[in-house]
Design a protein around this motif. Sequence first.
Motif, PDB file in Angstrom:
ATOM      1  N   MET A   1      -8.739   2.996   8.528  1.00 48.77           N
ATOM      2  CA  MET A   1      -8.285   2.260   7.335  1.00 48.77           C
ATOM      3  C   MET A   1      -6.793   2.489   7.123  1.00 48.77           C
ATOM      4  O   MET A   1      -6.300   3.615   7.214  1.00 48.77           O
ATOM      5  CB  MET A   1      -9.047   2.739   6.098  1.00 48.77           C
ATOM      6  N   ASN A   2      -6.055   1.425   6.880  1.00 50.36           N
ATOM      7  CA  ASN A   2      -4.629   1.542   6.640  1.00 50.36           C
ATOM      8  C   ASN A   2      -4.358   2.125   5.259  1.00 50.36           C
ATOM      9  O   ASN A   2      -5.189   2.053   4.358  1.00 50.36           O
ATOM     10  CB  ASN A   2      -3.969   0.168   6.762  1.00 50.36           C
ATOM     11  N   ALA A   3      -3.160   2.690   5.107  1.00 50.58           N
ATOM     12  CA  ALA A   3      -2.788   3.308   3.830  1.00 50.58           C
ATOM     13  C   ALA A   3      -2.433   2.249   2.796  1.00 50.58           C
ATOM     14  O   ALA A   3      -1.964   1.156   3.123  1.00 50.58           O
ATOM     15  CB  ALA A   3      -1.620   4.253   4.053  1.00 50.58           C
ATOM     16  N   ARG A   4      -2.675   2.590   1.547  1.00 45.50           N
ATOM     17  CA  ARG A   4      -2.342   1.707   0.432  1.00 45.50           C
ATOM     18  C   ARG A   4      -1.295   2.415  -0.429  1.00 45.50           C
ATOM     19  O   ARG A   4      -1.578   3.427  -1.081  1.00 45.50           O
ATOM     20  CB  ARG A   4      -3.587   1.371  -0.376  1.00 45.50           C
ATOM     21  N   TYR A   5      -0.091   1.881  -0.406  1.00 44.27           N
ATOM     22  CA  TYR A   5       1.024   2.457  -1.143  1.00 44.27           C
ATOM     23  C   TYR A   5       1.296   1.631  -2.400  1.00 44.27           C
ATOM     24  O   TYR A   5       1.148   0.402  -2.386  1.00 44.27           O
ATOM     25  CB  TYR A   5       2.285   2.475  -0.275  1.00 44.27           C
ATOM     26  N   LEU A   6       1.700   2.304  -3.470  1.00 45.93           N
ATOM     27  CA  LEU A   6       1.996   1.612  -4.723  1.00 45.93           C
ATOM     28  C   LEU A   6       3.284   2.124  -5.333  1.00 45.93           C
ATOM     29  O   LEU A   6       3.482   3.333  -5.473  1.00 45.93           O
ATOM     30  CB  LEU A   6       0.854   1.797  -5.726  1.00 45.93           C
ATOM     31  N   ILE A   7       4.148   1.187  -5.708  1.00 53.54           N
ATOM     32  CA  ILE A   7       5.354   1.461  -6.494  1.00 53.54           C
ATOM     33  C   ILE A   7       5.077   1.009  -7.923  1.00 53.54           C
ATOM     34  O   ILE A   7       4.661  -0.132  -8.148  1.00 53.54           O
ATOM     35  CB  ILE A   7       6.559   0.686  -5.945  1.00 53.54           C
ATOM     36  N   ILE A   8       5.289   1.906  -8.881  1.00 54.87           N
ATOM     37  CA  ILE A   8       5.217   1.539 -10.303  1.00 54.87           C
ATOM     38  C   ILE A   8       6.639   1.584 -10.841  1.00 54.87           C
ATOM     39  O   ILE A   8       7.228   2.660 -10.981  1.00 54.87           O
ATOM     40  CB  ILE A   8       4.315   2.489 -11.103  1.00 54.87           C
ATOM     41  N   ASN A   9       7.193   0.418 -11.117  1.00 54.87           N
ATOM     42  CA  ASN A   9       8.585   0.330 -11.561  1.00 54.87           C
ATOM     43  C   ASN A   9       8.669   0.009 -13.049  1.00 54.87           C
ATOM     44  O   ASN A   9       7.966  -0.871 -13.545  1.00 54.87           O
ATOM     45  CB  ASN A   9       9.324  -0.763 -10.783  1.00 54.87           C
ATOM     46  N   CYS A  10       9.539   0.709 -13.750  1.00 52.36           N
ATOM     47  CA  CYS A  10       9.823   0.421 -15.159  1.00 52.36           C
ATOM     48  C   CYS A  10      10.982  -0.564 -15.235  1.00 52.36           C
ATOM     49  O   CYS A  10      12.133  -0.203 -14.951  1.00 52.36           O
ATOM     50  CB  CYS A  10      10.188   1.694 -15.914  1.00 52.36           C
ATOM     51  N   ASP A  11      10.700  -1.789 -15.611  1.00 54.47           N
ATOM     52  CA  ASP A  11      11.752  -2.773 -15.840  1.00 54.47           C
ATOM     53  C   ASP A  11      12.434  -2.500 -17.187  1.00 54.47           C
ATOM     54  O   ASP A  11      11.912  -1.773 -18.038  1.00 54.47           O
ATOM     55  CB  ASP A  11      11.162  -4.179 -15.867  1.00 54.47           C
ATOM     56  N   ASP A  12      13.592  -3.121 -17.381  1.00 53.17           N
ATOM     57  CA  ASP A  12      14.289  -3.165 -18.679  1.00 53.17           C
ATOM     58  C   ASP A  12      14.869  -1.821 -19.123  1.00 53.17           C
ATOM     59  O   ASP A  12      15.046  -1.593 -20.328  1.00 53.17           O
ATOM     60  CB  ASP A  12      13.380  -3.700 -19.780  1.00 53.17           C
ATOM     61  N   PHE A  13      15.185  -0.920 -18.200  1.00 51.84           N
ATOM     62  CA  PHE A  13      15.864   0.317 -18.566  1.00 51.84           C
ATOM     63  C   PHE A  13      17.255  -0.065 -19.078  1.00 51.84           C
ATOM     64  O   PHE A  13      18.016  -0.743 -18.393  1.00 51.84           O
ATOM     65  CB  PHE A  13      15.982   1.221 -17.338  1.00 51.84           C
ATOM     66  N   GLY A  14      17.580   0.367 -20.295  1.00 50.24           N
ATOM     67  CA  GLY A  14      18.844  -0.008 -20.915  1.00 50.24           C
ATOM     68  C   GLY A  14      18.726  -1.135 -21.924  1.00 50.24           C
ATOM     69  O   GLY A  14      19.699  -1.503 -22.570  1.00 50.24           O
ATOM     70  N   GLN A  15      17.513  -1.674 -22.098  1.00 47.76           N
ATOM     71  CA  GLN A  15      17.347  -2.774 -23.062  1.00 47.76           C
ATOM     72  C   GLN A  15      17.605  -2.312 -24.486  1.00 47.76           C
ATOM     73  O   GLN A  15      18.257  -2.973 -25.271  1.00 47.76           O
ATOM     74  CB  GLN A  15      15.939  -3.369 -22.941  1.00 47.76           C
ATOM     75  N   SER A  16      17.069  -1.140 -24.835  1.00 47.23           N
ATOM     76  CA  SER A  16      17.188  -0.628 -26.204  1.00 47.23           C
ATOM     77  C   SER A  16      16.846   0.856 -26.186  1.00 47.23           C
ATOM     78  O   SER A  16      16.279   1.367 -25.222  1.00 47.23           O
ATOM     79  CB  SER A  16      16.230  -1.367 -27.147  1.00 47.23           C
ATOM     80  N   GLN A  17      17.154   1.543 -27.284  1.00 43.37           N
ATOM     81  CA  GLN A  17      16.868   2.974 -27.345  1.00 43.37           C
ATOM     82  C   GLN A  17      15.371   3.281 -27.253  1.00 43.37           C
ATOM     83  O   GLN A  17      14.979   4.212 -26.530  1.00 43.37           O
ATOM     84  CB  GLN A  17      17.449   3.576 -28.619  1.00 43.37           C
ATOM     85  N   PRO A  18      14.474   2.539 -27.936  1.00 43.51           N
ATOM     86  CA  PRO A  18      13.044   2.842 -27.796  1.00 43.51           C
ATOM     87  C   PRO A  18      12.531   2.680 -26.365  1.00 43.51           C
ATOM     88  O   PRO A  18      11.653   3.432 -25.927  1.00 43.51           O
ATOM     89  CB  PRO A  18      12.381   1.834 -28.740  1.00 43.51           C
ATOM     90  N   MET A  19      13.057   1.716 -25.629  1.00 42.10           N
ATOM     91  CA  MET A  19      12.657   1.578 -24.225  1.00 42.10           C
ATOM     92  C   MET A  19      13.254   2.706 -23.391  1.00 42.10           C
ATOM     93  O   MET A  19      12.598   3.263 -22.512  1.00 42.10           O
ATOM     94  CB  MET A  19      13.077   0.218 -23.678  1.00 42.10           C
ATOM     95  N   ASN A  20      14.501   3.053 -23.662  1.00 43.41           N
ATOM     96  CA  ASN A  20      15.129   4.148 -22.917  1.00 43.41           C
ATOM     97  C   ASN A  20      14.341   5.443 -23.085  1.00 43.41           C
ATOM     98  O   ASN A  20      14.125   6.178 -22.112  1.00 43.41           O
ATOM     99  CB  ASN A  20      16.567   4.349 -23.386  1.00 43.41           C
ATOM    100  N   ARG A  21      13.917   5.729 -24.303  1.00 43.13           N
ATOM    101  CA  ARG A  21      13.174   6.973 -24.552  1.00 43.13           C
ATOM    102  C   ARG A  21      11.898   7.027 -23.729  1.00 43.13           C
ATOM    103  O   ARG A  21      11.566   8.068 -23.134  1.00 43.13           O
ATOM    104  CB  ARG A  21      12.859   7.093 -26.045  1.00 43.13           C
TER     105      ARG A  21
END
Length: 306
Positions: free
Chosen positions: A1-21
Amino acid sequence: MNARYLIINCDDFGQSQPMNRAIMHLLEERKVSSATIMAPAPGFEEAAEWIRRRGQANIGLHLTLTSEFDAIRWSSLTGHPSLHDESGFMHKTVEAFERHADTGAVIKELAAQYEAARRYGIRLTHADNHMGSLYGMATGRSHIPQVLKQCAKWDLPFRLFRKVHAKDPLLAAIPGVESVVAKASSLAGVLGVAIPDYLLSHSFHIEEGETYEGFKQSMIAKMYDLPDGISETYIHPAVEDACMLEQVPHWEKRVWEYKLMLDEDFSYSVQDAGVILTDYNHVRKHGRASRFGSALTLVRELLRKS
């Protein structure tokens, strides 16, 4: 069985202070793979300073050509009038951007956003696109060739995908998506730009009757249905904020996404499903296709009758 890789990316870094936190916390706790930063947005300097202080390595560039919320607006870095609406901010919708943006101005803006991140000493690992404005999904006017040429120049992987996962509720429903994906991914291959195999999407807003528990279960199910190869999914995490909850549509969904990354049930499902969390360094090493094979595919797709 081949490997299953996953990237979890956070979009919108820098949009606002609550998102930055929220994003800073998730990066500190290593609950996500990476984040992509918005150079024109109001919280950019706070995010960029934090990245520089920590020497944070898994940061990409969230190429931003739209400004969708009344409560949080921003202008382009270059100031070209075709990139703005009558208020002087970037266009609110992808359709407006596609209809009005001058292609030369878009290229200069992409370069300016890249240079803004580099001035802070950010060692960028990849690039992606806010709201999919460069993909041509609203009117068919795509800037994918231009952004791929920039990524080739910058030597950065880009968020595209080679295949459409049959169970993806959004991408699989787009008419003719396979042909569009084949053309874009083969162009990436010709230019030597590394890309993931799959992109996993989910609804940006809260569906009618949707609860946090239902959202969590749907995301857990994705872990067990993950295809072989390199997949990426994206989230827009934010901490609870009364002002944003009142003024920004579907802010609660962003809070859910933050909560999900800290949820032990979700963490267990990733491990139990045998998913290997990775980042765009893995894409850089393993996500390039043969240039010759990509050229053949591109020619075939361009000659294909619609």
